[in-house]
Write an enzyme that holds these catalytic residues in place. Sequence first.
Site, mmCIF file in Angstrom:
data_model
loop_
_atom_site.group_PDB
_atom_site.id
_atom_site.type_symbol
_atom_site.label_atom_id
_atom_site.label_comp_id
_atom_site.label_asym_id
_atom_site.label_seq_id
_atom_site.Cartn_x
_atom_site.Cartn_y
_atom_site.Cartn_z
ATOM 1 N N PHE A 201 -11.087 -0.126 -0.025
ATOM 2 C CA PHE A 201 -10.422 -0.957 1.429
ATOM 3 C C PHE A 201 -11.233 -2.136 0.929
ATOM 4 O O PHE A 201 -11.938 -2.393 1.243
ATOM 5 C CB PHE A 201 -11.168 -0.230 2.125
ATOM 6 C CG PHE A 201 -10.297 -0.644 3.666
ATOM 7 C CD1 PHE A 201 -8.117 -0.376 3.567
ATOM 8 C CD2 PHE A 201 -10.583 -1.846 4.221
ATOM 9 C CE1 PHE A 201 -8.425 -1.473 4.904
ATOM 10 C CE2 PHE A 201 -9.702 -2.309 5.254
ATOM 11 C CZ PHE A 201 -8.842 -2.247 5.638
ATOM 12 N N ASP B 243 0.740 -1.117 -0.291
ATOM 13 C CA ASP B 243 0.751 -0.477 -0.249
ATOM 14 C C ASP B 243 0.835 1.251 -0.465
ATOM 15 O O ASP B 243 1.406 1.644 -0.913
ATOM 16 C CB ASP B 243 -0.708 -0.051 0.816
ATOM 17 C CG ASP B 243 -2.100 0.839 1.455
ATOM 18 O OD1 ASP B 243 -2.128 1.490 0.876
ATOM 19 O OD2 ASP B 243 -2.483 0.908 2.524
ATOM 20 N N ASP C 228 -8.044 -8.250 6.787
ATOM 21 C CA ASP C 228 -9.001 -7.565 7.725
ATOM 22 C C ASP C 228 -9.516 -6.607 7.868
ATOM 23 O O ASP C 228 -8.634 -5.690 7.266
ATOM 24 C CB ASP C 228 -8.377 -8.134 8.705
ATOM 25 C CG ASP C 228 -7.118 -6.830 9.677
ATOM 26 O OD1 ASP C 228 -6.553 -6.903 8.875
ATOM 27 O OD2 ASP C 228 -7.196 -7.001 10.715
HETATM 28 P P1 IMP Z 1 1.916 -0.170 3.615
HETATM 29 O O1 IMP Z 1 2.750 -0.611 4.821
HETATM 30 O O2 IMP Z 1 0.855 0.680 3.776
HETATM 31 O O3 IMP Z 1 2.619 -0.974 2.241
HETATM 32 O O4 IMP Z 1 0.910 -1.143 4.750
HETATM 33 C C1 IMP Z 1 0.100 -2.747 4.388
HETATM 34 C C2 IMP Z 1 -0.316 -3.748 5.081
HETATM 35 O O5 IMP Z 1 -1.750 -2.638 5.444
HETATM 36 C C3 IMP Z 1 -0.950 -4.252 4.482
HETATM 37 O O6 IMP Z 1 0.043 -5.459 4.778
HETATM 38 C C4 IMP Z 1 -2.127 -4.905 5.261
HETATM 39 O O7 IMP Z 1 -2.025 -5.013 6.899
HETATM 40 C C5 IMP Z 1 -2.349 -2.978 5.808
HETATM 41 N N1 IMP Z 1 -3.753 -2.676 4.451
HETATM 42 C C6 IMP Z 1 -3.229 -1.701 3.499
HETATM 43 N N2 IMP Z 1 -4.262 -2.052 2.889
HETATM 44 C C7 IMP Z 1 -5.659 -2.805 3.054
HETATM 45 C C8 IMP Z 1 -6.990 -3.220 2.495
HETATM 46 O O8 IMP Z 1 -7.354 -2.762 1.479
HETATM 47 N N3 IMP Z 1 -7.297 -3.603 3.088
HETATM 48 C C9 IMP Z 1 -6.585 -4.819 4.756
HETATM 49 N N4 IMP Z 1 -5.901 -4.473 4.902
HETATM 50 C C10 IMP Z 1 -4.869 -3.060 3.833
#
Ligand code: IMP
Length: 183
Positions: free
Chosen positions: A155, A105, A162
């Site tokens: 999302f 993300d 989750d």
């Molecule tokens: P990042 O550090 O922003 O890249 O976030 C990664 C983590 O955020 C993932 O391992 C997920 O646990 C959570 N995450 C990000 N987007 C989503 C989503 O759309 N649904 C569920 N979890 C998400």
Amino acid sequence: MNDMRNDILEVLVSEEELKEKVAQLGRQITEDYQGKKLLLVSILKGSVVFMADLMRAIDMYCQIDFMNVSSYGKGVKTSGTVKIIKDLDIDIRGFDLLIVEDILDSGMTLSYIKKILMEREPNSIRICTLLDKPERRQVPDIKADYVGFEIPDEFVVGYGLDCGEIYRNLPYIGALDPKVYSK
Ligand code: IMP
Ligand code: MG
């Protein structure tokens, strides 16, 4: 009633599509890691369903380990801080690591994990993410080597992902109705 499927606006990736993609990724990884000492590192808890399927699609000697970091807590937005809650059990020196993640993300979680694991001097580190939301990236130089599906900025839950610790057992990837989390 307790029908979690009512909270899903749209199925983004179906069970069939997941199955096909995981098989394809498994074949590619098997080919790419010939002669290497593969260690699959699953990031808990979101990647467990993907990990369980992907490891069985990989047809060669490999080991697995798990790591848990916190980033999001209960909500749907990143907190900006990442900390290790459960570390790997094994010494990764000499291993070719493939980090298995549910979704890329902002990129903060993976860039942090990659950085601390690099310091432990494995032979190599690559990233395999089931989902990628490129529009949301905040750490520009973090890229996955293997990506299942690029998805829009919505999302999503299911297949391990989750919202507030529920929906992980949905067998597909669905867009969660914003009504559910804006309450
Ligand atoms: P990042 O550090 O922003 O890249 O976030 C990664 C983590 O955020 C993932 O391992 C997920 O646990 C959570 N995450 C990000 N987007 C989503 C989503 O759309 N649904 C569920 N979890 C998400
Ligand atoms: Mg997660």
